[in-house]
Design an enzyme around this catalytic site. Structure first.
Site, short mmCIF file in Angstrom:
data_model
loop_
_atom_site.label_atom_id
_atom_site.label_comp_id
_atom_site.label_asym_id
_atom_site.label_seq_id
_atom_site.Cartn_x
_atom_site.Cartn_y
_atom_site.Cartn_z
N ASN A 133 71.85 -65.28 4.33
CA ASN A 133 71.99 -64.96 2.90
C ASN A 133 73.38 -64.40 2.60
OD1 ASN A 133 69.49 -65.43 1.17
ND2 ASN A 133 68.62 -64.57 3.05
N ARG A 190 67.44 -40.48 8.07
CA ARG A 190 67.73 -41.64 7.22
C ARG A 190 68.80 -41.28 6.19
NH1 ARG A 190 64.78 -46.09 6.46
NH2 ARG A 190 63.03 -45.20 7.56
N MET A 196 67.15 -54.55 7.24
CA MET A 196 65.77 -54.15 7.51
C MET A 196 65.61 -52.64 7.59
SD MET A 196 64.36 -56.87 7.17
CE MET A 196 64.02 -58.58 7.55
N LEU A 245 65.76 -47.78 1.96
CA LEU A 245 66.85 -46.92 1.49
C LEU A 245 66.28 -45.59 0.99
CD1 LEU A 245 69.26 -49.26 -0.51
CD2 LEU A 245 69.01 -48.96 1.96
N HIS A 293 63.72 -60.99 -0.88
CA HIS A 293 62.49 -60.94 -0.07
C HIS A 293 61.88 -62.33 -0.01
CE1 HIS A 293 59.05 -59.25 1.89
NE2 HIS A 293 58.28 -59.90 1.05
N ASP A 320 60.51 -53.32 -1.18
CA ASP A 320 60.37 -54.63 -1.83
C ASP A 320 59.68 -54.50 -3.20
OD1 ASP A 320 61.50 -55.84 0.47
OD2 ASP A 320 59.53 -55.97 1.42
C1 GAR Z 1 65.52 -63.40 4.89
O1 GAR Z 1 64.46 -64.32 4.92
C2 GAR Z 1 65.23 -62.29 3.92
O2 GAR Z 1 64.53 -62.71 2.78
C3 GAR Z 1 64.37 -61.38 4.76
O3 GAR Z 1 65.03 -61.37 6.00
C4 GAR Z 1 65.64 -62.65 6.21
C5 GAR Z 1 67.08 -62.42 6.61
O4 GAR Z 1 67.69 -63.63 6.93
N1 GAR Z 1 64.27 -60.05 4.17
C6 GAR Z 1 63.13 -59.34 4.15
O5 GAR Z 1 62.12 -59.70 4.68
C7 GAR Z 1 63.23 -58.04 3.39
N2 GAR Z 1 61.93 -57.45 3.20
P1 GAR Z 1 69.27 -63.74 6.98
O6 GAR Z 1 69.75 -62.62 7.89
O7 GAR Z 1 69.51 -65.10 7.59
O8 GAR Z 1 69.80 -63.60 5.57
#
Ligand code: GAR
Length: 202
Positions: free
Chosen positions: A16, A67, A92, A95, A111, A147
């Site tokens: 992303n 945190r 991951m 915050l 998400h 989320d």
């Molecule tokens: C993505 O699918 C994103 O939507 C998910 O982690 C992946 C990261 O992929 N995020 C979550 O699940 C947040 N709750 P990437 O590192 O290839 O962008």
């Protein structure tokens, strides 16, 4: 006029992040990626960002007692980089208020499910196991709950008869790479306001 400066936070692959970087470089999203931050030194995405010539920073949460301490260190570095918008891209970590309050309504997350369904880890697998016929992805403003914040963009992905969680996740990821730039572009180029949870574009 100076472009808005983005900070991108990752924990893993960073696909992303790459879609956001590409959209900024092509001019589709009128913004500049000021810094990429990872909480994991072994995240493949941070190596890519470094190779790509972006300013990079690794701040492991393991090196901070709380945190809040970790979040404070990151927000200070984002401020140093004059970041105005923060994009969580597979970051991951939940915050704390220290972070959320430092960038009010200027933090985005993606998400891999149609929120409020299937928040948390492995949203794609959760959706497949539940048996929904349509899932997708959500780009939302970040608040203190996981989320949860106001939704900016959602894209739907049908669940196919021969899917499993992995195949569904692959097709959702394709849509994620469209949705994140789309959300950023909308927020940066159109007037918008919040009405409760609703993001209203003028
Ligand atoms: C993505 O699918 C994103 O939507 C998910 O982690 C992946 C990261 O992929 N995020 C979550 O699940 C947040 N709750 P990437 O590192 O290839 O962008």
């Amino acid at each position: 006029m100076a472009l808005p400066r983005l900070g991108i936070l990752i924990s893993g692959t960073g696909s992303n992040m790459k879609s956001i970087v590409a959209a900024c470089e092509s001019g589709e999203v009128p913004a500049e990626v000021a810094i990429v931050v990872s909480n994991r030194g072994d995240a493949p995405g941070i190596q890519w960002a470094d190779d790509h010539g972006l300013e990079c920073l690794v701040l492991s949460h393991r090196e901070y007692a709380t945190r809040e301490d970790h979040d404070r260190a990151i927000t200070e570095r984002l401020r140093d980089a004059r970041v105005e918008w923060v994009c969580l891209a597979g970051y991951m970590r939940l915050l704390s208020a220290v972070f959320v309050d430092a960038f009010p309504n200027r933090i985005l997350n993606i998400h891999p499910a149609l929120l409020p369904s299937f928040a948390g880890l492995h949203g794609q697998q959760q959706a497949w196991e539940y048996g929904v016929k349509i899932s997708g992805c959500t780009v939302h403003l970040v608040d203190l709950e996981l989320d949860h914040g106001p939704i900016v963009v959602q894209r739907a992905v049908p669940v196919l008869a021969d899917d499993d969680g992995t195949r569904l996740a692959e097709r959702i990821l394709v849509e994620e790479h469209i949705a994140y730039p789309e959300a950023l572009k909308a927020l940066l180029t159109r007037p918008w306001r919040l009405d409760g949870r609703r993001v209203l574009f003028g």
